[in-house]
Write a protein that holds these residues in place. Structure first.
Motif, PDB file in Angstrom:
ATOM      1  N   ALA A 137       5.187   3.302   7.843  1.00 23.92           N
ATOM      2  CA  ALA A 137       6.141   2.648   6.944  1.00 23.92           C
ATOM      3  C   ALA A 137       7.183   1.836   7.711  1.00 23.92           C
ATOM      4  N   SER A 138       7.527   2.280   8.912  1.00 23.43           N
ATOM      5  CA  SER A 138       8.613   1.649   9.672  1.00 23.43           C
ATOM      6  C   SER A 138       8.156   0.446  10.492  1.00 23.43           C
ATOM      7  N   TYR A 139       6.919   0.453  10.952  1.00 24.54           N
ATOM      8  CA  TYR A 139       6.444  -0.603  11.844  1.00 24.54           C
ATOM      9  C   TYR A 139       5.494  -1.603  11.184  1.00 24.54           C
ATOM     10  N   LEU A 140       4.854  -1.194  10.084  1.00 27.54           N
ATOM     11  CA  LEU A 140       3.881  -2.087   9.441  1.00 27.54           C
ATOM     12  C   LEU A 140       4.480  -2.704   8.183  1.00 27.54           C
ATOM     13  N   PRO A 141       4.241  -3.986   7.944  1.00 30.04           N
ATOM     14  CA  PRO A 141       4.943  -4.696   6.861  1.00 30.04           C
ATOM     15  C   PRO A 141       4.393  -4.455   5.454  1.00 30.04           C
ATOM     16  N   ASP A 142       3.181  -3.965   5.318  1.00 28.75           N
ATOM     17  CA  ASP A 142       2.522  -3.954   4.009  1.00 28.75           C
ATOM     18  C   ASP A 142       2.563  -2.603   3.304  1.00 28.75           C
ATOM     19  N   VAL A 143       3.546  -1.763   3.647  1.00 29.24           N
ATOM     20  CA  VAL A 143       3.667  -0.440   3.033  1.00 29.24           C
ATOM     21  C   VAL A 143       4.793  -0.473   1.994  1.00 29.24           C
ATOM     22  N   GLY A 144       4.411  -0.204   0.742  1.00 23.20           N
ATOM     23  CA  GLY A 144       5.395  -0.288  -0.337  1.00 23.20           C
ATOM     24  C   GLY A 144       6.028   1.033  -0.715  1.00 23.20           C
ATOM     25  N   ALA A 145       5.320   2.142  -0.496  1.00 24.98           N
ATOM     26  CA  ALA A 145       5.823   3.448  -0.917  1.00 24.98           C
ATOM     27  C   ALA A 145       5.182   4.539  -0.063  1.00 24.98           C
ATOM     28  N   THR A 146       6.005   5.462   0.439  1.00 27.02           N
ATOM     29  CA  THR A 146       5.525   6.509   1.336  1.00 27.02           C
ATOM     30  C   THR A 146       5.954   7.872   0.824  1.00 27.02           C
ATOM     31  N   VAL A 147       4.983   8.785   0.693  1.00 27.10           N
ATOM     32  CA  VAL A 147       5.275  10.172   0.326  1.00 27.10           C
ATOM     33  C   VAL A 147       5.167  11.026   1.586  1.00 27.10           C
ATOM     34  N   TRP A 148       6.288  11.633   1.951  1.00 26.46           N
ATOM     35  CA  TRP A 148       6.400  12.507   3.132  1.00 26.46           C
ATOM     36  C   TRP A 148       6.532  13.929   2.627  1.00 26.46           C
ATOM     37  N   ILE A 149       5.574  14.801   2.969  1.00 27.60           N
ATOM     38  CA  ILE A 149       5.604  16.190   2.493  1.00 27.60           C
ATOM     39  C   ILE A 149       5.660  17.132   3.693  1.00 27.60           C
ATOM     40  N   ASN A 150       6.722  17.905   3.788  1.00 28.31           N
ATOM     41  CA  ASN A 150       6.856  18.964   4.794  1.00 28.31           C
ATOM     42  C   ASN A 150       6.468  18.502   6.192  1.00 28.31           C
ATOM     43  N   GLY A 151       7.141  17.454   6.653  1.00 26.54           N
ATOM     44  CA  GLY A 151       6.874  16.921   7.982  1.00 26.54           C
ATOM     45  C   GLY A 151       8.084  17.018   8.885  1.00 26.54           C
ATOM     46  N   CYS A 152       8.089  16.189   9.925  1.00 27.90           N
ATOM     47  CA  CYS A 152       9.178  16.131  10.891  1.00 27.90           C
ATOM     48  C   CYS A 152       9.780  14.730  10.853  1.00 27.90           C
ATOM     49  N   VAL A 163       0.847  -1.189   0.000  1.00 31.25           N
ATOM     50  CA  VAL A 163       0.000   0.000   0.000  1.00 31.25           C
ATOM     51  C   VAL A 163       0.884   1.240   0.000  1.00 31.25           C
ATOM     52  N   GLY A 164       0.462   2.284  -0.700  1.00 32.14           N
ATOM     53  CA  GLY A 164       1.147   3.562  -0.642  1.00 32.14           C
ATOM     54  C   GLY A 164       0.564   4.424   0.465  1.00 32.14           C
ATOM     55  N   VAL A 165       1.359   5.354   0.971  1.00 30.61           N
ATOM     56  CA  VAL A 165       0.895   6.309   1.983  1.00 30.61           C
ATOM     57  C   VAL A 165       1.309   7.709   1.539  1.00 30.61           C
ATOM     58  N   ILE A 166       0.376   8.654   1.586  1.00 27.92           N
ATOM     59  CA  ILE A 166       0.704  10.051   1.275  1.00 27.92           C
ATOM     60  C   ILE A 166       0.333  10.908   2.470  1.00 27.92           C
ATOM     61  N   SER A 167       1.164  11.916   2.759  1.00 21.54           N
ATOM     62  CA  SER A 167       1.002  12.660   4.009  1.00 21.54           C
ATOM     63  C   SER A 167       1.555  14.069   3.863  1.00 21.54           C
ATOM     64  N   LEU A 168       1.120  14.951   4.758  1.00 20.29           N
ATOM     65  CA  LEU A 168       1.589  16.340   4.802  1.00 20.29           C
ATOM     66  C   LEU A 168       1.541  16.815   6.243  1.00 20.29           C
ATOM     67  N   SER A 169       2.613  17.513   6.674  1.00 20.93           N
ATOM     68  CA  SER A 169       2.653  18.150   7.982  1.00 20.93           C
ATOM     69  C   SER A 169       2.642  17.114   9.123  1.00 20.93           C
ATOM     70  N   LYS A 170       1.749  17.237  10.114  1.00 17.87           N
ATOM     71  CA  LYS A 170       1.715  16.297  11.241  1.00 17.87           C
ATOM     72  C   LYS A 170       1.562  14.861  10.755  1.00 17.87           C
ATOM     73  N   THR A 171       0.776  14.651   9.703  1.00 16.44           N
ATOM     74  CA  THR A 171       0.543  13.279   9.254  1.00 16.44           C
ATOM     75  C   THR A 171       1.805  12.656   8.662  1.00 16.44           C
ATOM     76  N   ALA A 172       2.785  13.494   8.288  1.00 18.90           N
ATOM     77  CA  ALA A 172       4.004  12.953   7.668  1.00 18.90           C
ATOM     78  C   ALA A 172       4.820  12.130   8.656  1.00 18.90           C
ATOM     79  N   ASP A 173       4.895  12.562   9.927  1.00 18.06           N
ATOM     80  CA  ASP A 173       5.646  11.734  10.883  1.00 18.06           C
ATOM     81  C   ASP A 173       4.882  10.453  11.203  1.00 18.06           C
ATOM     82  N   LEU A 174       3.557  10.526  11.162  1.00 23.18           N
ATOM     83  CA  LEU A 174       2.768   9.308  11.335  1.00 23.18           C
ATOM     84  C   LEU A 174       2.994   8.350  10.158  1.00 23.18           C
TER      85      LEU A 174
END
Length: 383
Positions: free
Chosen positions: A203-218, A187-198
């Motif tokens: 992506a780091s703890y769950l096994p089924d994440v294939g691609a993560t977009v981090w936008i302007n996060g921490c 599964v892909g994940v897209i995020s911005l701001s607070k949601t980017a660290d989530l």
């Protein structure tokens, strides 16, 4: 030429530009420059991204997918309020594409809105994390051939939340993977701001994440402790209100308001991204005034390099501010910050910010298509 629009909260936005028509009285926005007004130069979509609220510190709220973004365009004989109107047209910018289905979802510990493209599929799946619920980005991605589930991090007021549970988002990922038209293994994940660290934690703890977009996060877990399987896995990186810089406009500069995630006492908030199995796309605005996104991105790139990882790509945009969204919406220089609880500056310069959104939107689609393997033939990204 003038443009006017009203958002979902009833706030009015407007823009204007002065053009010189050719000998036949025509203007071609792809060719002719605006001489003055809300923007100058050749900017075919300038009347849209330069829309500005009639009052200070307002963000253009367009969160519901079923209602089009309505813009009234008018042509006037001369500048100023006295200029006689020669013509007027209403443009409806439809968010949800033909054949795309929308379904509210409430299962277990999560709720959201699911968008599914027309056709048999199989399609890649994307989890769209919103700080507060918005269907816009998810719906527009579904138009491009993705099954997208939009889920808000804050359902209630942020003050009412004391902790966050990764298990709830694991349920959302599992739900997405079970959808009949989903063909991607990860599964892909897209995020911005607070949601980017989530998104980093997902992506780091769950096994089924294939691609993560981090936008302007921490690079650290912010604001709330994060729990998974009944134990705390990350401590919260907190905000230091003494570092808020007030400005004459009434909006504050909070860029350096977060405590340093690299300080020894805060390292428990750092997300262990080196254990992620999927790919990362890091996107940072160089003029983000919400926080130091580019600095956080550089820290994450260094962290992955130290661990011998090459599962990332990064892009940064000079002159862009915090709110990087799908293109051609009104640029937002300042607005009320739902978590900090006051108006803040978001940074950026309108023209550069608009160009960054166009580039980013194409890049996100190509990134997901490349790294979320699917049997169906995929077309190259178009806006």
């Amino acid at each position: 030429m003038r443009a006017r629009s009203t958002d979902e909260k009833g706030v009015a936005f407007s823009s204007s530009a002065t053009y010189r028509a050719d000998g036949s009285g025509e203007i071609d926005l792809d060719r002719d420059p605006s001489l003055r007004g809300s923007y100058v130069g050749v900017e075919p979509m300038g009347l849209l991204w330069s829309l500005k609220a009639d009052s200070l510190h307002k963000y253009f709220y367009k969160t519901k997918s079923l209602n089009p973004h309505v813009v009234k365009f008018s042509v006037h004989e001369e500048e100023g309020e006295e200029g006689r109107m020669l013509a007027e047209a209403t443009n409806e910018r439809v968010l949800i594409g033909e054949g795309v289905s929308r379904r509210r979802v409430k299962e277990g510990n999560f709720q959201g809105v699911l968008f599914t493209p027309p056709g048999e599929g199989p399609f890649p799946a994307v989890l769209d994390l919103c700080t507060f619920m918005s269907e816009k980005r998810a719906c527009l991605l579904a138009n491009k051939g993705f099954v997208v589930l939009a889920v808000a991090v804050y359902i209630d007021k942020p003050d009412n939340d004391k902790e966050m549970y990764l298990d709830h988002f694991e349920e959302a990922v599992d739900f997405l993977r079970r959808q009949p038209k989903v063909g991607s293994e990860g599964v892909g994940v897209i995020s911005l701001s607070k949601t980017a660290d989530l998104a980093l934690s997902i992506a780091s703890y769950l096994p089924d994440v294939g691609a993560t977009v981090w936008i302007n996060g921490c690079c650290g877990n912010t604001a709330l402790p994060l729990y998974y399987k009944k134990r705390q896995i990350l401590s919260p990186l907190l905000f230091d209100s003494s570092k808020v810089i007030p400005t004459e406009s009434g909006a504050s500069n909070i860029k350096y308001g977060m405590y340093n995630p690299l300080a020894e006492e805060n390292r428990g908030s750092l997300v262990p991204i080196e254990q992620a199995k999927g790919r990362f796309l890091f996107v940072a605005s160089e003029d983000d005034l919400n926080w130091d996104s580019k600095g956080y991105m550089e820290e994450m790139v260094e962290r992955l390099k130290r661990h011998g990882k090459k599962n990332y790509e990064s892009v940064s945009y000079p002159g862009a501010g915090h709110y990087l969204e799908p293109p051609y919406g009104p640029y937002c220089p300042s607005s009320f910050h739902g978590v900090v609880g006051r108006p803040v500056l978001w940074g950026g310069e309108p023209r550069s910010h608009a160009a960054a959104e166009v580039h980013m939107w194409k890049k996100i689609q190509e990134f997901f298509r490349t790294h979320l393997s699917c049997d169906a033939p995929q077309t190259k990204a178009k806006l």
